[in-house]
Design an enzyme around this catalytic site. Structure first.
Site, PDB file in Angstrom:
ATOM      1  N   VAL A 160       0.622   6.277  13.549  1.00  0.00           N
ATOM      2  CA  VAL A 160      -0.012   5.264  12.689  1.00  0.00           C
ATOM      3  C   VAL A 160       0.556   3.882  13.015  1.00  0.00           C
ATOM      4  CG1 VAL A 160      -0.204   4.443  10.293  1.00  0.00           C
ATOM      5  CG2 VAL A 160      -0.572   6.861  10.806  1.00  0.00           C
ATOM      6  N   LYS A 197       0.845  -1.190   0.000  1.00  0.00           N
ATOM      7  CA  LYS A 197       0.000   0.000   0.000  1.00  0.00           C
ATOM      8  C   LYS A 197       0.882   1.242   0.000  1.00  0.00           C
ATOM      9  CE  LYS A 197      -1.714   2.836   2.713  1.00  0.00           C
ATOM     10  NZ  LYS A 197      -1.619   3.925   1.729  1.00  0.00           N
ATOM     11  N   GLU A 224       9.737   1.684  10.644  1.00  0.00           N
ATOM     12  CA  GLU A 224      10.652   2.831  10.797  1.00  0.00           C
ATOM     13  C   GLU A 224       9.773   4.062  10.810  1.00  0.00           C
ATOM     14  OE1 GLU A 224      13.515   2.090  11.715  1.00  0.00           O
ATOM     15  OE2 GLU A 224      13.487  -0.001  11.073  1.00  0.00           O
ATOM     16  N   GLY A 228       6.642   5.230   8.110  1.00  0.00           N
ATOM     17  CA  GLY A 228       5.704   6.353   8.157  1.00  0.00           C
ATOM     18  C   GLY A 228       5.706   6.942   9.550  1.00  0.00           C
ATOM     19  N   SER A 229       4.638   7.621   9.896  1.00  0.00           N
ATOM     20  CA  SER A 229       4.642   8.317  11.183  1.00  0.00           C
ATOM     21  C   SER A 229       4.433   7.353  12.347  1.00  0.00           C
ATOM     22  CB  SER A 229       3.591   9.424  11.191  1.00  0.00           C
ATOM     23  OG  SER A 229       2.331   8.861  10.948  1.00  0.00           O
ATOM     24  N   THR A 230       4.841   7.818  13.519  1.00  0.00           N
ATOM     25  CA  THR A 230       4.837   6.979  14.720  1.00  0.00           C
ATOM     26  C   THR A 230       3.419   6.602  15.156  1.00  0.00           C
ATOM     27  OG1 THR A 230       6.906   7.976  15.402  1.00  0.00           O
ATOM     28  CG2 THR A 230       5.610   6.952  17.145  1.00  0.00           C
ATOM     29  N   GLU A 236       7.474  16.534  16.034  1.00  0.00           N
ATOM     30  CA  GLU A 236       7.900  16.380  14.639  1.00  0.00           C
ATOM     31  C   GLU A 236       6.963  17.189  13.746  1.00  0.00           C
ATOM     32  OE1 GLU A 236       7.159  12.727  12.288  1.00  0.00           O
ATOM     33  OE2 GLU A 236       9.272  12.762  11.738  1.00  0.00           O
ATOM     34  N   CYS A 254      13.026  11.935   7.040  1.00  0.00           N
ATOM     35  CA  CYS A 254      12.831  11.520   8.431  1.00  0.00           C
ATOM     36  C   CYS A 254      14.057  11.886   9.253  1.00  0.00           C
ATOM     37  CB  CYS A 254      12.569  10.032   8.492  1.00  0.00           C
ATOM     38  SG  CYS A 254      13.672   9.133   7.429  1.00  0.00           S
TER      39      CYS A 254
END
Ligand code: NAD
Length: 542
Positions: A269, A212, A293, A265-267, A425, A327
């Site tokens: 999620v 995805k 990551e 992606g983001s933490t 962030e 990132c």
């Protein structure tokens, strides 16, 4: 393996082209850019041999020119996700059995296709869809993805070579099976290379994948699928579905054959996905591998003995390349009072000279941020800094979304080391500086360590070796990629394996052997040549 211990070609980093005026690559990428810009893309779901156009679509707009439509991508429904899983599992029957050298050849070919005939299509799609300058595209969608593909092949052979000892009379062998099921890859917008690597690294090890991609990376995602197909990745081994991320993920995570997730992606999620996997644990046939990551709040700290010009350059490059959307981008900086005036002068001069605009104009260093959501978020933090008593804007601070989502490179000076933009962030071109008293170096190192939930990248500058060693020690757990006298960005596959701990991820180091280990389930085979025929041992004798 069949009939030979094959050696793979030695992996070397893909050379990065310069695109300087007069070079053939410059002309070629600009032509391809124009051609793609005027193409109407119609990106389907790729499930097995099918390209599925569901008719429910979303539009693709370049962030630097959001009124221009480059086409649409099709959105999956639940039934398509289920179809992708079934198709992947069907493809697994042959793919998981295929000899490793055949899998290696497919992905080595993919690298050569990207390095050669697809290079400028990959770059132009990344420039248009993700608003990268040509140099940022080249190091990502040409060089880094080739490196991932080639180094992973080499690492796979190193892993396969790790075999146990055998004592007299038996032979111990370990075979590195793929996971039993399928791998789910979820990728972010900011690196085409990551988008290509997450499904392909698992597939290289014999797994099948449901991938995805990010809604904001659709153009280069389609080019990646074209490359995989042309390279000979068999139908069903990598299936691409996009649409409502929550629906897709929930559908995937309900499958008993879900064997692992490869996420970047983001933490927030990732943490939610982890919780969902936990809640579904009784559903699965195996314990799923969870590799993620995630976010960062990456730092630079300079000791009073550091070189001001070097520090200023590291801030400009580290914080503002690709609009701060790496990132690893520096977003909090700690400078000694004695050096601040000089560093400030260099920094302001650098930032004021940054040219911003479309990536098609190759003289620009800086383009737009990825989407309106990101633009609005950044604008709100900048507005807050303008109003707050404990913050001031040193340079930048303007934004305009009338044509593209343009946010000026912005430097905030914070009086409080825990000011919001020192901790959260933002994922954009905003860097916050805290100036510390020179005699509070060690205290400040502890602040750097304790300020953020993340631990992805960080850099220290020091002309004093003892102080560099002290910082390396105190900040031991503050970053998974730690730089001494360098900016915290620009990790290269095969040289600086990448990943962070704490809230920044599972630190499985993309582009290394460690990562590939997550996509295998070793089986030990012990074969005894002359089996025992008497259950009694010598000690039992009278
Ligand atoms: P994002 O979290 O918005 O999206 C990442 C992926 O998750 C996308 O494919 C998105 O569609 C999907 N997603 C979003 N909501 C979801 C949900 N509820 N359920 C399942 N999937 C969902 O991140 P982004 O804006 O694409 O990328 C930026 C983030 O990625 C930053 O936090 C950055 O630090 C991080 N990042 C980390 C690394 C690393 O190596 N640590 C590398 C690149 C990016």
């Amino acid at each position: 393996m069949g009939k030979g211990f094959f050696h793979v070609p030695k992996a070397v980093n893909e050379p990065v082209k310069t695109y300087a005026p007069g070079t053939p690559e410059r002309e070629e990428v600009l032509l391809t850019y124009k051609e793609l810009y005027n193409t109407k893309f119609d990106v389907p779901l790729y499930i097995g041999s099918e390209e599925i156009r569901t008719g429910k679509t979303a539009s693709i707009n370049p962030p630097h020119d959001h009124k221009h439509e480059c086409g649409v991508y099709h959105l999956a429904e639940k039934k398509h996700v289920e179809q992708a899983i079934e198709t992947a599992l069907e493809a697994r029957k042959k793919w998981a059995k295929l000899e490793w050298e055949q899998r290696a050849a497919v992905f080595l070919k993919a690298a050569d296709l990207i390095s050669g005939p697809y290079r400028q299509k990959m770059n132009a799609a990344t420039m248009i869809g993700q608003s990268k300058t040509i140099f940022q595209a080249e190091i990502d969608s040409a060089a880094e993805i080739c490196d991932f593909l080639r180094f992973n092949v080499e690492y796979m052979t190193e892993l396969y070579n790790e075999q146990p000892n055998s004592s007299d009379g038996c032979w111990n062998r370990v075979e590195y099976r793929p996971l039993e099921g399928f791998v789910y890859a979820i990728t972010p917008f900011n690196f085409t290379a990551i988008a290509g690597n997450l499904p392909s690294s698992a597939a290289l090890m014999g797994n099948v994948a449901v991938w995805k991609p990010s809604d904001s990376q659709m153009l280069s995602a389609q080019v990646l699928m074209e490359v995989f197909k042309e390279a000979g990745v068999p139908d069903g081994v990598i299936n691409m579905v996009m649409g409502d991320p929550e629906m897709i993920t929930d559908t995937v995570l309900k499958s008993p054959d879900f064997a692992g997730i490869h996420y970047t992606g983001s933490t927030a999620v990732f943490k939610n996905i982890w919780a969902k996997i936990g809640n579904n644990i009784h559903t699965y046939k195996s314990y799923p591998r969870i590799v993620g990551e995630t976010g960062g709040k990456d730092f630079i700290i300079a000791h009073p003995t550091s070189n001001p010009k070097q520090v200023a350059t590291a801030i400009t490059r580290g914080a503002f390349e690709f609009q701060g959307q790496k990132c690893s981008a520096a977003s909090r900086v700690y400078l000694p009072k004695s050096l601040w005036p000089e560093i400030k002068d260099f920094l302001v001069e650098d930032v004021q000279s940054i040219k911003m605009g479309s990536p098609e104009d190759l003289t620009n260093f800086f383009t737009a941020v990825i989407h309106e959501r990101s633009f609005d978020k950044l604008a709100s933090y900048i507005d807050k800094a303008k109003k707050d008593d404990d913050a001031e804007i040193v340079v930048g601070g303007n934004y305009d979304k009338s044509v593209g989502y343009f946010v000026e490179p912005t430097v905030i000076l914070a009086k409080d080391p825990h000011y919001t933009t020192m901790e959260e962030e933002l994922f954009g071109p905003v860097v916050t500086i805290y100036v510390y008293e020179d005699d509070k170096w060690e205290e400040t190192l502890h602040i750097v360590d304790n300020t953020s939930e993340y631990a992805l990248t960080g850099a220290i500058f020091s002309g004093d070796r003892y102080e560099a060693a002290k910082a390396t020690d105190i900040l031991q757990n503050a970053a998974g990629n730690f730089y001494i006298n360098d900016k915290p960005t620009g990790a290269v596959v095969g040289q600086q394996p990448f990943g962070g701990a704490r809230g920044s991820g599972t630190n499985d180091k993309a582009g290394s052997k460690l990562n590939l280990m997550r996509w295998i389930s070793p089986r030990l085979i012990k074969e005894t040549f002359v089996p025992a025929t008497d259950y009694k041992y010598p000690f039992m004798k009278e």
